[in-house]
Design an enzyme around this catalytic site. Structure first.
Site, PDB file in Angstrom:
ATOM      1  N   LEU A  12      23.361 -13.890  52.396  1.00  0.00           N
ATOM      2  CA  LEU A  12      24.590 -14.530  52.861  1.00  0.00           C
ATOM      3  C   LEU A  12      24.972 -14.075  54.255  1.00  0.00           C
ATOM      4  O   LEU A  12      25.985 -14.475  54.799  1.00  0.00           O
ATOM      5  CB  LEU A  12      25.732 -14.218  51.892  1.00  0.00           C
ATOM      6  CG  LEU A  12      25.587 -14.948  50.559  1.00  0.00           C
ATOM      7  CD1 LEU A  12      26.608 -14.446  49.580  1.00  0.00           C
ATOM      8  CD2 LEU A  12      25.743 -16.449  50.747  1.00  0.00           C
ATOM      9  N   ARG A  13      24.128 -13.199  54.840  1.00  0.00           N
ATOM     10  CA  ARG A  13      24.485 -12.676  56.147  1.00  0.00           C
ATOM     11  C   ARG A  13      24.558 -13.808  57.178  1.00  0.00           C
ATOM     12  O   ARG A  13      25.360 -13.775  58.089  1.00  0.00           O
ATOM     13  CB  ARG A  13      23.448 -11.650  56.575  1.00  0.00           C
ATOM     14  CG  ARG A  13      24.050 -10.535  57.394  1.00  0.00           C
ATOM     15  CD  ARG A  13      23.011  -9.497  57.734  1.00  0.00           C
ATOM     16  NE  ARG A  13      22.900  -8.471  56.731  1.00  0.00           N
ATOM     17  CZ  ARG A  13      21.820  -7.693  56.607  1.00  0.00           C
ATOM     18  NH1 ARG A  13      20.792  -7.859  57.390  1.00  0.00           N
ATOM     19  NH2 ARG A  13      21.787  -6.770  55.687  1.00  0.00           N
ATOM     20  N   GLY A  14      23.728 -14.815  56.985  1.00  0.00           N
ATOM     21  CA  GLY A  14      23.724 -15.950  57.904  1.00  0.00           C
ATOM     22  C   GLY A  14      25.061 -16.652  57.924  1.00  0.00           C
ATOM     23  O   GLY A  14      25.662 -16.858  58.987  1.00  0.00           O
TER      24      GLY A  14
END
Lengths: 530, 332
Positions: free
Chosen positions: B270-272
């Site tokens: 989910l870092r994107g």
């Protein structure tokens, strides 16, 4: 090759302290010509080979500190500023080169890089080469060419003058010089030249600067100026669509420089394009033998291990009061304080691909062979291995790619690999082994991956003939066995060749056939073989 | 006197990425990949003079904002708070681990027999920027260490009888040329943003670059004076953006855009999404908008996502074009 007149003028520009030059890159073997060039410069300090960063940039002077009981800093060679001569610059340690590049960015220092490399395998670190403008190449000059009164070898016809910046940028674009530091350096050189010649920058100064700064970085031949509207439909190719203000001047200057260009410039350009642009960063820049420094450990010096002086003093330092040392007194170091230097030693792996690009192999299976190489490359990428590429076809082998970690480049070279011609397997094996041996000397752990259909028909001598070719391949294979290189032979032929399998056995390598070599099988084979 | 940031010609994506990290340092680092001589180093080094000064305790090696925040090992700090320029620290390629993390202070150990800590580059970069040219050539263990500290914001030194912790919150800016070696894939997505720079291909732009640089080299002070207004404007916008950032919200539609885009590109984790959202909000704040819109997402998507794609190292089409395609399709 730089004409002596231009070289001497460059030396005088470098010697002029008011010029804005960052330095000069001198390609020359040690000899009378180089000595004559150096004699034109004021006395400069030299950086002895093997100098460490502390000596260059200054550091705490331990003996003096111990003696005085207060910190004594020893200035580095760079602190004085001015001109500094760096011998064997092509062998400069990468870390040192990076710091020298930083010093150049801060200014106040000029470097004369003496490059004795042969121009192929090794070169100046790219970070440094990009910052140093002029390149003087004395390799093909003989002492007879050294003439005190040699004039600048440029004859530029008169004409309307254009702004120097515009001319330099236009010429840089036409020569395909990407870095913007190059026209900057050319401008500095042209100004220095003009000052020496006593005037403002004119066409001769520009020709001189282009010859020394831009031409050595050229990646393509200058296109002939197109007076008519260009009909080029390629949108992505940079074009100087608007050469109007600079065109004539740039043309005249380029023409003047072209007189001094050697006839084989095109060939040299082609060669340079094929040669790696960097220095094979992954390979030589890593300082291969040295891994992570491990903490020093106590021990007795036995003549082999090096004493880590700093760690030793650190170990002794906290006890000085108790031992009766202290400010102004000699530090009391005891045997138990001695620390030995340790480094984790580590070898990077290098996969040398020896690829058969001959007609027999190429037409049918070169594509598949490339696919196999790509599979292995993806794996090499994940494992941070280095890769190198040797292709053989026609009557010889060629190192397409020096060892690198750059996948981008490997892939490009591989895609561009043409096929066709005879199958000089022996030459491929020999060159692959030579590269492996060279890299082993640098502390890498090389392995060979040979892809061929096993139907050699060109002997080492370059003569066609199946029998001689096979005999030569067998001799080379036996020589390879002596090197004990791990490796893998992939048979890319339509039918597997028993001869190739026995050749692989001679070399002590595993053989496998490409038809059964899907990605997973290749992977297993490489893991098992290497 | 460094080259003024506002006077940099072109390279808009790189400049935007750096400005976004100045508006919201929480976005994470910036990775700049491209050819030599394209202004990467100049841009980073220009940040120090561009960004607003920070208030820090005089003499404190980690630039503590207030006297009670000064670590206990510091002996050089004064009691008063002064303004200092935002630190921009260069990490040279050959830096040893000692120089990066800090080590036993040999001078004091030798001369006074005390165990004291000599802060390293990580301390000096606290509350500022740490710049690594040729990050792809840096020793792996130093890169590991840097990323670990950049993420945790704390530098812990446990060796040689020292046990020291100090804050090390900085924006990591790495640059390099992929032709000379690649960055380990594991490290790529630890950077918040990534941009690709290329040498300008247009002759007039190139002439402009050389002219300005030349003018600067001949008379740095005069050049800086001429660009002072532009520089001040840019600084004011960054400061305004920082102040406005907390009030910029992003609606559900924007969150949905971010998520759809990341799913379409198959980016891991989910870092994107988080970075995309943060960057879009920072851009909105810098633009003076009170909420982040689809357009902001569209503009930051390439730099926030291109290094997070599941990487087939042999993929012919560049990641940049993949992101551009996805943006076209998803945010039509």
């Amino acid at each position: 090759m730089t004409a002596w007149g231009a070289a001497a003028h460059a030396a005088r520009c470098l010697a002029d302290p008011s010029s804005n030059l960052r330095g000069l890159h001198l390609r020359a073997r040690a000899g009378p010509v180089r000595d004559a060039f150096l004699a034109l410069l004021p006395p400069a300090r030299r950086v002895p080979p093997g100098t460490d960063a502390d000596a260059l940039f200054g550091a705490l002077d331990l003996p003096a500190t111990l003696q005085a009981g207060r910190p004594v800093h020893r200035p580095g060679l760079l602190d004085g500023g001015g001109l500094l001569v760096v011998p064997s610059a092509e062998r400069l340690e990468p870390a040192l080169a990076a710091r020298l590049a930083g010093a150049l960015d801060r200014g106040g220092v000029r470097l004369l890089l003496l490059d004795e490399g042969d121009g192929n395998a090794e070169g100046i670190a790219p970070a440094l080469a990009d910052r140093i403008g002029p390149v003087v190449d004395l390799d093909d000059l003989s002492i007879r060419d050294v003439d005190r009164a040699a004039p600048l070898p440029y004859a530029v016809p008169d004409g309307d003058d254009a702004e120097p910046v515009a001319v330099l940028v236009a010429v840089a674009t036409r020569l395909g010089v990407a870095s913007l530091r190059a026209p900057m350096a050319a401008l500095a050189l042209a100004r220095a030249s003009a000052r020496l010649r006593g005037g403002t920058v004119d066409a001769t100064d520009l020709a001189f600067a282009i010859d020394l700064v831009l031409v050595p970085r050229a990646t393509r031949m200058p296109d002939p100026a197109e007076p008519d509207a260009p009909q080029d439909a390629e949108p992505d190719r940079p074009r100087d669509d608007d050469p109007a203000p600079t065109g004539p001047m740039a043309d005249r200057v380029l023409d003047a420089v072209a007189v001094t260009l050697p006839d084989d410039l095109l060939a040299r350009l082609a060669m340079r394009a094929a040669a790696p642009k960097g220095t094979g960063a992954g390979a030589t820049r890593k300082g291969n033998r040295q891994g992570r420094p491990l903490p020093s450990r106590p021990g007795r010096p036995d003549g082999r291990a090096r004493i880590d002086l700093v760690a030793t003093l650190r170990a002794a330092a906290p006890w000085q009061r108790i031992r009766g040392g202290g400010p102004g007194r000699r530090p009391r170091v005891r045997k138990g304080d001695i620390r030995l230097r340790r480094r984790e030693s580590r070898s990077d792996r290098l996969l040398v691909f020896v690829v058969d690009a001959s007609g027999s192999s190429a037409m049918a299976r070169l594509g598949e062979a490339k696919g196999a190489v790509e599979t292995l490359l993806a794996r090499a990428y994940a494992r941070r291995d280095h890769v190198a590429l040797v292709a053989f076809r026609g009557n010889g082998a060629e190192a397409i790619l020096q060892p690198t970690r750059s996948l981008v480049r490997t892939k490009r070279e591989l895609a561009a690999l043409p096929g066709g011609g005879g199958t000089p397997l022996a030459a491929g094996l020999r060159d692959g082994a030579a590269m492996a041996a060279r890299m082993r000397d640098r502390g890498m752990a090389p392995a060979l991956v040979v892809l061929t259909d096993g139907r050699p028909n060109v002997a080492l001598s370059g003569e066609p003939g199946r029998a001689a070719a096979m005999a030569d391949a067998e001799v080379t294979a036996r020589a390879l066995r002596g090197m004990a290189l791990p490796g893998l032979v992939i048979d890319t032929g339509r039918r597997t060749s028993p001869w190739l399998a026995s050749l692989a056995a001679t070399m002590g390598m595993t053989a496998m056939a490409l038809p059964r070599a899907d990605a997973a099988a290749l992977d297993r084979a490489v893991t098992a073989a290497l | 006197m460094t080259y003024p940031f506002a006077a940099l010609v072109g390279q808009d994506e790189m400049k935007t990425a750096m400005i976004l990290t100045a508006v919201d340092p929480g976005i994470g680092g910036v990775l700049v990949f491209g050819d030599r001589g394209t202004g990467k180093s100049t841009a980073v080094r220009a940040l120090g003079a561009l960004l607003p000064a920070i208030r820090a305790v005089r003499g404190c090696p980690v630039h503590s904002p207030a006297p009670d925040a000064v670590p206990d090992w510091v002996t050089t700090a004064g009691d008063d708070v002064v303004e200092i320029p935002t630190p921009v620290v260069d990490l040279p390629l050959g830096a040893t681990e000692d120089r990066v993390t800090g080590a036993l202070d040999i001078e004091r150990a030798l001369t006074r027999g005390e165990t004291a800590f000599e802060p390293g580059l990580l301390a000096r970069a606290n509350r500022g920027y740490l710049y690594i040219d040729e990050i792809n050539l840096l020793e792996d263990h130093v890169v590991d260490l840097l990323l670990d500290v950049a993420q945790s914001g704390v530098n812990v030194v446990e060796r040689e009888g020292l046990s020291i912790r100090h804050p090390a919150r900085f924006v990591l800016v790495g640059s390099g040329n992929p032709e000379e070696g690649e960055l380990r894939p594991q490290l790529l997505d630890r950077f918040g943003l990534s941009v690709e720079v290329a040498s300008p291909t247009d002759v007039d732009t190139r002439i402009d670059v050389i002219r300005r640089r030349d003018a600067y080299d001949r008379d740095p002070d005069g050049f800086a004076r001429r660009w002072a207004d532009a520089q001040d404007d840019l600084r004011a916008r960054i400061v305004a953006g920082r102040d406005a950032l907390a009030g910029v919200d992003a609606g559900d539609d924007v969150l949905r855009d971010c998520a759809t885009l990341c799913i379409a590109l198959g980016s891991d984790g989910l870092r994107g999404e988080l970075t995309l959202l943060r960057a879009a909000r920072a851009l909105a704040a810098f633009d003076g908008a009170d909420r982040a819109m689809r357009d902001h997402v569209r503009r930051v998507a390439p730099m926030a996502l291109r290094h997070r794609l599941r990487r087939d190292p042999l993929d012919e089409a560049g990641s940049t074009s993949r992101v551009a395609r996805a943006v076209e399709e998803v945010l039509a």
